[in-house]
Design a protein around this motif. Structure first.
Motif: not given
Length: 484
Positions: A125, A127, A137
């Motif tokens: 994951n 940003l 995101q």
């Protein structure tokens, strides 16, 4: 190994956390060294598979909801269980696969390393953008239920390769091992289900081809991860295309090893020999075509022959044996056929002997063979043989060697052998393969992605790319402006 499996010679599938013996007659698993029956393995019915898929879909809801770190905790428990049972697993692996105990221990160590690589992995994951105007995101969600199909050459390692990163991602898994080597997989499934929630990992077995077809076609399975032949991989891809089911395919190879003119034959021969004959040549990334410059050809072939004469082939359970028999009768017949074809077309056997027809053989042992006077157009060169035969070919220029190395439908691995590392890197960059090694061959681990070019595969295992293969990208873009 459990008392029940050891005493009865019977193994059970694991479905929804419980042992299942299957509704059909079990099948024999054969010791490739002497042809004796090691044990019986269960036969999965269509109803058994449906039950496994239903359990996996139910378990996915809670398993995928766990944190990344919580799932790593389960992987640690699985690694601990493997370590605790490594001796029994190694002995069972020798019995059903045939490899020497030394290589069986190595395979289990490789599996442990793969678990550790997954445990050390970072969540992908990210940003992507964070400004006063917007936030973007890149989030990743597990695909769902994954059907894994593994080959008979490394049943323990291949299981670890797939389930470590697959379970870490949040997917649940149904795994089908080869019918030739199901026992270690079944035993590991029993052990792992002692520490995993029910339905997270099921293992199903059968000697019938229908099980693999059911697995690929099943509407409740979201992805297939397959290791095996290119021909089977193509059929899986065609079937999966009907529903756009995701696939990772680790397929066959016909890896070249190019010895450069500056190399010392005595120094490179041991490494190339191991690359060609590890696991008795039954490795997708084995060195299968050896290119040697004319200037050092005779000395290099002699060095290979000396390695072959001293190689410890035999019963994998005997002390000091490294190389065992071929795993199954079909592979024995194929390697013998390709060897006979080469000899009939002018190849010269520097060391080795022609194995007898299968009906006259005890087990599937073929001792190492080194061939010269081989060339493109012979099946032993053009096809993936998957056995202990080393075809050695001469070349005049390095450019010629590169062109011939690339002249294949395969592109899994390759290697370059030289004392000039800059030249080695230069040549490696020109070879069309998923992985090219310089002064080694076949070394893989879970920190770096592994996959093939051309007909050697689709997608990757290991590394960040291997984790992403079990995940679906989910982009969330948030505008930081007043609502309209």
């Amino acid at each position: 190994m459990s008392a029940t499996t050891a005493a009865s010679g019977r193994f059970a599938m694991m479905i929804d956390g419980a042992p299942v013996e299957g509704g059909e007659a079990p099948f024999d698993v054969i010791n490739p060294f002497d042809g004796s029956v090691v044990a019986k393995a269960p036969t999965c019915s269509k109803a058994d598979l449906d039950k496994a898929v239903s359990a996996a879909r139910t378990a996915f809801k809670s398993w995928s909801a766990l944190s990344f770190e919580d799932r790593k905790g389960y992987l640690k428990k699985m690694a601990e269980v493997t370590e605790k049972n490594k001796d029994a697993l190694a002995e069972l692996l020798v019995l059903e696969q045939g490899k020497g105990r030394i290589q069986a221990d190595y395979e289990i160590m490789a599996a442990q390393g793969w678990f550790q690589n997954a445990i050390d992995a970072e969540h992908p994951n990210k940003l992507f953008e964070d400004t006063k105007e917007q936030k973007v995101q890149k989030l990743y969600r597990p695909l769902g239920v994954v059907g894994c199909i593994t080959a008979w050459n490394f049943p323990i390692a291949l299981m670890a390769f797939k389930i470590s990163f697959g379970l870490l991602s949040g997917c649940t898994i149904i795994l089908k091992p080869s019918e030739n080597t199901p026992l270690c997989t079944l035993e590991l499934a029993r052990l792992y289900n002692e520490v995993l929630p029910p339905g997270v990992l099921s293992v199903v077995t059968s000697e019938k081809k229908e099980l693999g077809e059911w697995l690929v076609k099943h509407p409740g399975i979201d992805k297939i991860s397959f290791t095996g032949s290119t021909a089977t991989g193509k059929r899986i891809m065609q079937t999966a295309a009907e529903s756009l089911k995701r696939v990772t395919l680790e397929l066959g190879g016909n890896d070249p090893a190019i010895v450069l003119p500056d190399a010392d034959p005595a120094k490179v021969a041991p490494g190339i020999f191991q690359a060609a004959f590890f696991n008795s040549g039954q490795v997708c990334i084995a060195a299968k075509r050896i290119f040697v410059p004319e200037s050092i050809f005779d000395a290099t072939v002699e060095a290979f022959a000396n390695e072959a004469k001293n190689a410890p082939f035999g019963n994998g359970l005997d002390k000091g044996v490294v190389f065992g028999p071929l795993n199954n009768g079909m592979q024995y017949d194929r390697v013998r056929e390709l060897l006979m074809d080469a000899l009939d077309n002018g190849a010269e056997m520097v060391v080795g002997e022609v194995p007898p027809p299968r009906e006259d053989a005890k087990g599937y042992m073929i001792k190492p063979v080194v061939l010269k006077n081989v060339k493109e157009g012979m099946r032993i060169v053009d096809e993936e043989q998957f056995g202990p035969v080393m075809p050695v070919m001469s070349y005049k220029t390095v450019d010629e060697a590169i062109e011939r190395a690339n002249n294949t439908e395969y592109g899994l691995g390759a290697s370059v052998w030289t004392s000039d590392l800059d030249k080695g890197d230069e040549v490696a960059a020109q070879i069309n393969a998923g992985t090219v090694w310089v002064n080694t061959h076949g070394e893989i681990d879970g920190t770096v992605a592994f996959g093939g070019a051309k007909c050697s595969g689709v997608g990757h295992e290991g590394g960040t790319e291997g984790l992403l293969a079990f995940l679906q990208l989910h982009v969330v873009k948030t505008k930081r402006v007043a609502a309209l």
